[in-house]
Design a protein around this motif. Structure first.
Motif, PDB file in Angstrom:
ATOM      1  N   HIS A 242     112.814 -16.691   0.460  1.00  0.00           N
ATOM      2  CA  HIS A 242     113.078 -16.828   2.117  1.00  0.00           C
ATOM      3  C   HIS A 242     113.648 -17.897   2.472  1.00  0.00           C
ATOM      4  O   HIS A 242     112.880 -18.419   3.346  1.00  0.00           O
ATOM      5  N   ALA A 245     112.182 -19.230   6.429  1.00  0.00           N
ATOM      6  CA  ALA A 245     111.378 -19.455   6.956  1.00  0.00           C
ATOM      7  C   ALA A 245     111.127 -20.321   7.694  1.00  0.00           C
ATOM      8  O   ALA A 245     111.049 -21.378   7.246  1.00  0.00           O
ATOM      9  N   GLN A 251     106.218 -16.032   6.036  1.00  0.00           N
ATOM     10  CA  GLN A 251     106.881 -15.964   4.900  1.00  0.00           C
ATOM     11  C   GLN A 251     107.086 -17.197   4.611  1.00  0.00           C
ATOM     12  O   GLN A 251     106.678 -18.158   5.075  1.00  0.00           O
TER      13      GLN A 251
END
Length: 475
Positions: A242, A245, A251
């Motif tokens: 991710h 994030a 995350q």
């Protein structure tokens, strides 16, 4: 798992990866797994238990040592996070559930009509409720008072007791481990549920954690008898990156690749046909999906199971608010009519006993299931699934069950039921389960009216729902 009291915030706060919408379902192809999955779909009703040293405090399982700013991670006022975490991690040193009786759990679940069990062998806090050789943070460690009890290897005792009652056996296992130094490394702070270092920067450290996890799964699948389901939690531990994030979110930019291909292969070498549920991740290792604390609005196009708490909390909480037996029966019927299974959770208390309100509800559900269970087990959905207060299931012989859900205070089956959905075939028998009564039907304009005699109604007074079975229906 999250406490039910936070449900109103779940839809807004949980990342998409933890919902049951994680992309297309990937059908299983292994014939042994498909056979086991078909058997699991026939079981319909399961028992789940979240249990660990945290039951002594009556707090949420694991989450209070996660420092995310969300309701289910809240801690008492007046204590620092560091001090609280130290006290929490010392809970095993006072954990001595001397009234633990897995045979009593299994009997209560059997009498409730449940057919499989999923037990928390290890939750996110990393405390193993089995005799792992990979860590000292375990139920059989010398500093745990219960370690000298003949039933100290709790997971083995639970599995053996439920297996003796004919249950399918499921091992809940968290892929995250907040006690493991290769997951939450002590060199750095632990701001979120995720591991706290970049796995790309420290690949050897992450590999140690992967190896540790595989060894624990190897123990569970080779030393504890037949296991039917490996129920993996902590869906944020997955191979996805991710890169955008935000800081302190649920995350992280780097992947947390646990090597699911290798893990599943290891587990299935030990347990051929094992159902693997890498929940909320998607892909080929999520043999069925697990909408949490909710019943879908309609049937889902893949195998699924609603996992739900009997009270507000997954773990034991004093004075928890338990759903009524009537509501639980209605939830079970609604889930099954849509093609799912219901996995109902109870949190045992610090002594090892199931709370009295939970036992009372399990007993009452069991009374209903003794009369109506044949409309639940080994059934499948039939359109229109639901019609007002009616729910429909179909059995493998083609017969159809019409289950009428009683309103609160409605103590008798209605004198007549009007049916717009499945219609009885010419010459079909129509009867009310729990009685010898054969019911009369009239059909007009594609609508069937079923009359229930007064004496049959009185025989089933006070039930939570009533089942009419049609031996055959029109195409």
């Amino acid at each position: 798992m999250k406490p039910a009291s936070a449900l109103l915030l779940l839809a807004l706060l949980l990342p998409a990866a933890t919902r049951a919408d994680e992309g297309p379902y990937v059908p299983e192809t292994d014939p042994l797994v498909l056979k086991k999955l078909a058997a699991w779909q026939d079981w319909k009703f399961g028992f789940m238990a979240h249990w660990g040293p945290y039951s002594q405090w009556g707090v949420v399982e694991s989450w209070s040592i996660c420092s995310e700013d969300v309701p289910w991670c809240a801690r008492p006022a007046g204590i620092s996070y560091v001090d609280y975490k130290k006290k929490y991690e010392q809970l095993p040193t006072t954990f001595n559930p001397t009234k633990f009786d897995p045979d009593a759990w299994a009997r209560a679940a059997r009498d409730a009509g449940m057919r499989y069990v999923v037990f928390t062998t290890k939750h996110h806090d990393g405390f193993s409720m089995f005799d792992t050789r990979q860590a000292d943070y375990r139920i059989t460690a010398p500093d745990v008072p219960f370690h000298s009890n003949p039933r100290a290897n709790i997971t083995k005792e639970v599995f053996d007791a439920f297996r003796a009652q004919g249950f399918g056996i499921g091992a809940y296992f968290s892929k995250a481990d907040w006690h493991n130094r290769d997951y939450w490394a002590p060199e750095w702070a632990t701001p979120t549920r995720n591991n706290n270092y970049d796995t790309r920067k420290y690949p050897k450290r992450w590999q140690r954690f992967v190896d540790f996890t595989h060894k624990q799964i190897g123990e569970l699948t080779s030393q504890y008898g037949r296991v039917d389901i490996l129920w993996l939690d902590a869906g944020w531990v997955n191979p996805h990156s991710h890169p955008h994030a935000p800081a302190y979110s649920d995350q992280v930019p780097w992947p947390q690749d646990i090597d699911m291909p290798g893990l599943a292969a290891l587990a299935r070498r030990n347990q051929p046909g094992l159902i693997v549920v890498d929940r909320a991740v998607g892909g080929k290792y999520e043999d069925y999906r697990t909408p949490e604390q909710q019943v879908p609005d309609r049937p889902l196009p893949y195998p699924w199971e609603t996992c739900m708490t009997m009270g507000d909390s997954w773990s034991y909480k004093p004075n928890d608010r338990y759903k009524s037996a009537r509501d639980l029966v209605h939830i079970l019927v609604d889930v099954v009519a849509k093609g799912g299974n219901l996995l109902l959770n109870v949190g045992p208390d610090a002594t090892g006993q199931l709370p009295k309100p939970a036992l009372e509800r399990m007993h009452d559900i069991g009374k209903w299931m003794k009369v109506n269970g044949s409309a639940i087990y080994a059934s499948h959905p039939i359109k229109p699934y639901a019609e007002g207060k009616l729910r429909f299931t179909q059995l493998k012989d083609g017969s159809v069950n019409v289950i009428y859900l009683a309103d609160e205070g409605e103590t008798l089956p209605p004198a007549t039921i009007t049916l717009k959905g499945p219609q009885p075939a010419p010459g079909a028998t129509v009867r009310l389960l729990g009685t010898d009564a054969t019911l009369t039907t009239t059909r007009q304009g594609g609508v069937t009216t079923i009359a229930i005699p007064q004496d049959a109604r009185q025989m089933l007074a006070g039930a939570y729902a009533w089942t009419i079975r049609m031996s055959a229906v029109r195409p």
